[in-house]
Design a protein around this motif. Structure first.
Motif, mmCIF file in Angstrom:
data_model
loop_
_atom_site.group_PDB
_atom_site.id
_atom_site.type_symbol
_atom_site.label_atom_id
_atom_site.label_comp_id
_atom_site.label_asym_id
_atom_site.label_seq_id
_atom_site.Cartn_x
_atom_site.Cartn_y
_atom_site.Cartn_z
ATOM 1 N N THR A 20 0.841 -1.203 0.000
ATOM 2 C CA THR A 20 0.000 0.000 0.000
ATOM 3 C C THR A 20 0.878 1.255 0.000
ATOM 4 N N LYS A 23 1.886 1.777 -3.600
ATOM 5 C CA LYS A 23 0.778 2.360 -4.382
ATOM 6 C C LYS A 23 0.632 3.854 -4.078
ATOM 7 N N GLU A 27 0.492 7.161 -6.283
ATOM 8 C CA GLU A 27 -0.766 7.905 -6.308
ATOM 9 C C GLU A 27 -0.565 9.377 -5.908
ATOM 10 N N CYS A 50 7.365 0.787 -9.021
ATOM 11 C CA CYS A 50 6.831 2.005 -8.385
ATOM 12 C C CYS A 50 7.255 3.191 -9.235
#
Ligand SMILES: NC(=O)c1ccc[n+]([C@@H]2O[C@H](COP(=O)([O-])OP(=O)(O)OC[C@H]3O[C@@H](n4cnc5c(N)ncnc54)[C@H](OP(=O)(O)O)[C@@H]3O)[C@@H](O)[C@H]2O)c1
Length: 340
Positions: A20, A23, A27, A50
């Protein structure tokens, strides 16, 4: 504006919280220089993607944090106790998701919307990320504390299987897949979790509280800087993949009405009120999963005690309950504005 890129390590990069973090670095367009993912020996050599680049996973080893500005720890307490101080020694800020340093008086326990101010941004140190259940609870309590004062809090939490990491998540998925064959094996949880509700998260103390319940009680007082706050917690594991739900009873110091409570919650960053029970509109685990905010609903007063209010609080345990809170701490210490 801060244009610097930061070298980041993630210890436990292959786990649910570690993934997470990866991510969220994407994000939120975190200004990433190098990413150094660490995991156990069995994951060494795997690659993770990533920000459109491949990064190789390695095992932890001496001097492995050299050159890093920031290290997210997303493993258990023992590994954190051993490796977090080494990361600080190498000059990095550590944001630790384990429980190892949360109640250490030398370490700040931070939910950025509440107490980021307490962190000395100039000094590399271990900053503790609170327990997932605590984070969503204090996000709903803080606006009420500021507006009306808190006297007493009682919380019953209904916690998803991903709160127990990848093994917990996989155990529910395996039991769903094997349900028709009737071969349901419990390993991570003390009983079969499918079609069940288990009133145990962690081990029990002499007073009958589970370790999870004790964490929520102690951490809530520390984050809200109210050491005399009466807090009592109950923790239950439910067969939900992601997102924890909480029934909360809060006794306020001052009189309030529903409107002023809703306003205080709505005005607080990171909290959304969803509260039209007549239309069956209230926070749900399915609604919160994948979202950044903590959702509050079912806000109503006890008919016999005008200062006692009840509410239902739901949040994604992997996002605000773990990695999102951790990234927000990092953004706060480095004065980074997330590019969302
Ligand atoms: N899950 C949640 O909702 C949540 C919320 C808040 C806080 N936390 C805390 O966050 C931490 C991580 O939880 P999680 O849910 O992500 O657990 P998880 O899914 O079980 O992941 C554990 C991670 O630790 C790594 N690891 C294990 N042994 C290692 C070793 N010797 N050296 C380096 N890495 C090692 C694993 O690597 P391999 O893949 O190689 O085994 C994996 O990446 C825990 O302290 C947990 O209490 C979790």
């Amino acid at each position: 504006m801060n244009q610097k890129n930061y070298n980041v390590g993630i210890v436990g990069a292959t786990g649910l919280v570690g993934q997470t973090f990866i991510k969220l670095l994407e994000e939120r367009h975190f200004p990433l220089g190098e990413l150094r993912p660490f995991a156990s020996e069995s994951s060494a050599g795997k690659t993770l993607i990533c920000q459109n680049k491949k990064w190789e996973v390695t095992a932890l080893q001496k001097n492995c944090f050299k050159g890093l500005d920031l290290v997210f720890i997303a493993t258990g307490d023992e590994l954190s106790l051993e490796w977090s101080p080494q990361a600080v020694e190498a000059g990095a800020f550590v944001v630790d998701n384990s429980a190892a340093f949360r109640m250490n008086p030398q370490c700040e326990l931070v939910v950025p919307e509440i107490n980021l101010k307490s962190v000395d941004k100039k000094r590399p140190q271990i900053i503790a990320n609170p327990n997932c259940t605590t984070i969503q609870l204090v996000m709903a309590l803080k606006p009420l504390q500021d507006a009306f004062g808190l006297e007493d809090v009682k919380v019953s939490s209904y916690q998803s299987v991903s709160g127990a990491g990848q093994p917990g998540y996989d155990e529910l998925m395996d039991q769903i897949a094997n349900f028709k064959r009737g071969e349901l094996k419990a390993k991570t949880f003390p009983h079969t979790i499918l079609n069940n509700v288990i009133p145990q998260i962690g081990s029990f103390n002499a007073e009958g509280f589970s370790s999870e319940e004790v964490k929520v009680m102690k951490e809530t007082r520390k984050i809200l800087s109210q050491p005399d706050l009466s807090v009592s917690a109950f923790a239950v594991r439910v067969p939900v993949p992601v997102s924890h739900s909480e029934a909360v009873w809060v006794t306020l110091r001052e009189d309030a009405n529903r409107e002023s409570i809703v306003k205080a919650l709505q005005d607080f960053p990171g909290v959304q009120v969803v509260d039209e029970p007549q239309k069956s509109q209230y926070p749900l685990a399915q609604m919160a999963t994948g979202k950044d905010d903590v959702f509050v609903g079912r806000i109503h007063r006890d008919p016999e005690n005008t200062k006692l209010w009840m509410m239902w609080v739901v949040g994604d345990n992997l996002k605000k309950g773990a990695a999102l809170n951790g990234i927000q701490i990092a953004e706060g210490i480095f004065d980074i504005q997330p590019a969302l």
